[in-house]
Design a protein around this motif. Sequence first.
Motif, short mmCIF file in Angstrom:
data_model
loop_
_atom_site.label_atom_id
_atom_site.label_comp_id
_atom_site.label_asym_id
_atom_site.label_seq_id
_atom_site.Cartn_x
_atom_site.Cartn_y
_atom_site.Cartn_z
N SER A 2 -20.83 -2.17 -11.33
CA SER A 2 -20.81 -1.07 -12.28
C SER A 2 -19.57 -1.08 -13.15
N SER A 3 -19.60 -0.29 -14.20
CA SER A 3 -18.42 -0.19 -15.05
C SER A 3 -17.28 0.50 -14.31
N LYS A 4 -17.58 1.44 -13.39
CA LYS A 4 -16.51 2.08 -12.59
C LYS A 4 -15.81 1.04 -11.73
N VAL A 5 -16.59 0.20 -11.07
CA VAL A 5 -16.00 -0.84 -10.23
C VAL A 5 -15.23 -1.84 -11.08
N ASP A 6 -15.82 -2.25 -12.20
CA ASP A 6 -15.13 -3.17 -13.11
C ASP A 6 -13.79 -2.59 -13.56
N THR A 7 -13.81 -1.33 -13.95
CA THR A 7 -12.60 -0.65 -14.42
C THR A 7 -11.55 -0.59 -13.32
N LEU A 8 -11.96 -0.20 -12.12
CA LEU A 8 -11.02 -0.12 -11.00
C LEU A 8 -10.50 -1.49 -10.60
N ARG A 9 -11.37 -2.47 -10.57
CA ARG A 9 -10.94 -3.83 -10.21
C ARG A 9 -9.85 -4.30 -11.18
N ALA A 10 -10.05 -4.09 -12.47
CA ALA A 10 -9.06 -4.49 -13.48
C ALA A 10 -7.77 -3.69 -13.33
N ALA A 11 -7.88 -2.41 -13.04
CA ALA A 11 -6.70 -1.56 -12.88
C ALA A 11 -5.88 -2.00 -11.67
N TYR A 12 -6.54 -2.24 -10.55
CA TYR A 12 -5.82 -2.69 -9.36
C TYR A 12 -5.18 -4.07 -9.58
N GLN A 13 -5.85 -4.93 -10.31
CA GLN A 13 -5.27 -6.25 -10.60
C GLN A 13 -4.00 -6.09 -11.42
N GLY A 116 -17.20 8.97 -16.98
CA GLY A 116 -16.47 7.73 -17.14
C GLY A 116 -14.99 7.80 -16.84
N LYS A 117 -14.49 8.96 -16.44
CA LYS A 117 -13.07 9.13 -16.14
C LYS A 117 -12.89 9.57 -14.69
N ALA A 118 -11.79 9.15 -14.08
CA ALA A 118 -11.48 9.55 -12.71
C ALA A 118 -11.02 11.00 -12.70
N ILE A 119 -11.58 11.78 -11.77
CA ILE A 119 -11.16 13.18 -11.64
C ILE A 119 -10.56 13.48 -10.27
N GLU A 120 -10.75 12.55 -9.30
CA GLU A 120 -10.15 12.71 -7.98
C GLU A 120 -9.75 11.35 -7.43
N PHE A 121 -8.64 11.36 -6.71
CA PHE A 121 -8.17 10.18 -6.00
C PHE A 121 -7.55 10.65 -4.70
N PHE A 122 -7.94 10.05 -3.59
CA PHE A 122 -7.37 10.37 -2.28
C PHE A 122 -7.09 9.05 -1.59
N GLU A 123 -5.80 8.81 -1.24
CA GLU A 123 -5.42 7.55 -0.61
C GLU A 123 -5.12 7.74 0.87
N PHE A 124 -5.54 6.75 1.64
CA PHE A 124 -5.31 6.72 3.08
C PHE A 124 -4.63 5.40 3.43
N TYR A 125 -3.63 5.46 4.30
CA TYR A 125 -2.91 4.28 4.74
C TYR A 125 -2.30 4.58 6.09
N ASP A 126 -1.68 3.59 6.70
CA ASP A 126 -1.04 3.75 8.01
C ASP A 126 0.24 4.56 7.83
N THR A 127 0.13 5.86 8.04
CA THR A 127 1.29 6.72 7.84
C THR A 127 2.40 6.42 8.85
N ALA A 128 2.04 6.02 10.07
CA ALA A 128 3.08 5.68 11.05
C ALA A 128 3.94 4.54 10.54
N ALA A 129 3.32 3.53 9.96
CA ALA A 129 4.08 2.39 9.41
C ALA A 129 4.92 2.83 8.23
N ALA A 130 4.37 3.66 7.36
CA ALA A 130 5.11 4.11 6.18
C ALA A 130 6.30 4.99 6.57
N PHE A 131 6.08 5.94 7.47
CA PHE A 131 7.18 6.82 7.88
C PHE A 131 8.25 6.03 8.65
#
Length: 137
Positions: A2-13, A116-131
């Motif tokens: 999809s265009s959403k995936v294409d857009t995100l893939r390019a943004a992350y790159q 076509g625009k992002a309205i929410e983003f929620f990130e999850f990661y290993d908080t123990a490692a980050a802290f």
Amino acid sequence: MSSKVDTLRAAYQRWDDTRAADDSVWLDLIGDGFVLRSIGDGKKGMEFSAQRAGREEMHQYFAGLRNDWTMEFYRPDEFIEQGDRVVVYGECAWTNKHTGKTARTPVVALWKFRDGKAIEFFEFYDTAAAFAAAKPD
């Protein structure tokens, strides 16, 4: 794909290529009413990760992130789309500028789009490692 995936893939790159130096890749992606949340939730050592809303606050998020951390890499491996949502799964590593410690962690990002625009983003990661990486010896 999809265009959403294409857009995100390019943004992350671009995000990985610039090692987090280019905010515009994300600021151009977000729409009105955008909300950013992080599992770190602004706790001590991860203050930048407090909930944010809108472009200006998202810019503050990145400024705080770069003030305390240096990106080593950010590699999204999988994009899963369903309706207005995209889930991104990958791995990243960041080194804390104050401690010199690196947190390498799986990462999951939940995105929601409208018109076509992002309205929410929620990130999850290993908080123990980050802290742990943010905590001085």
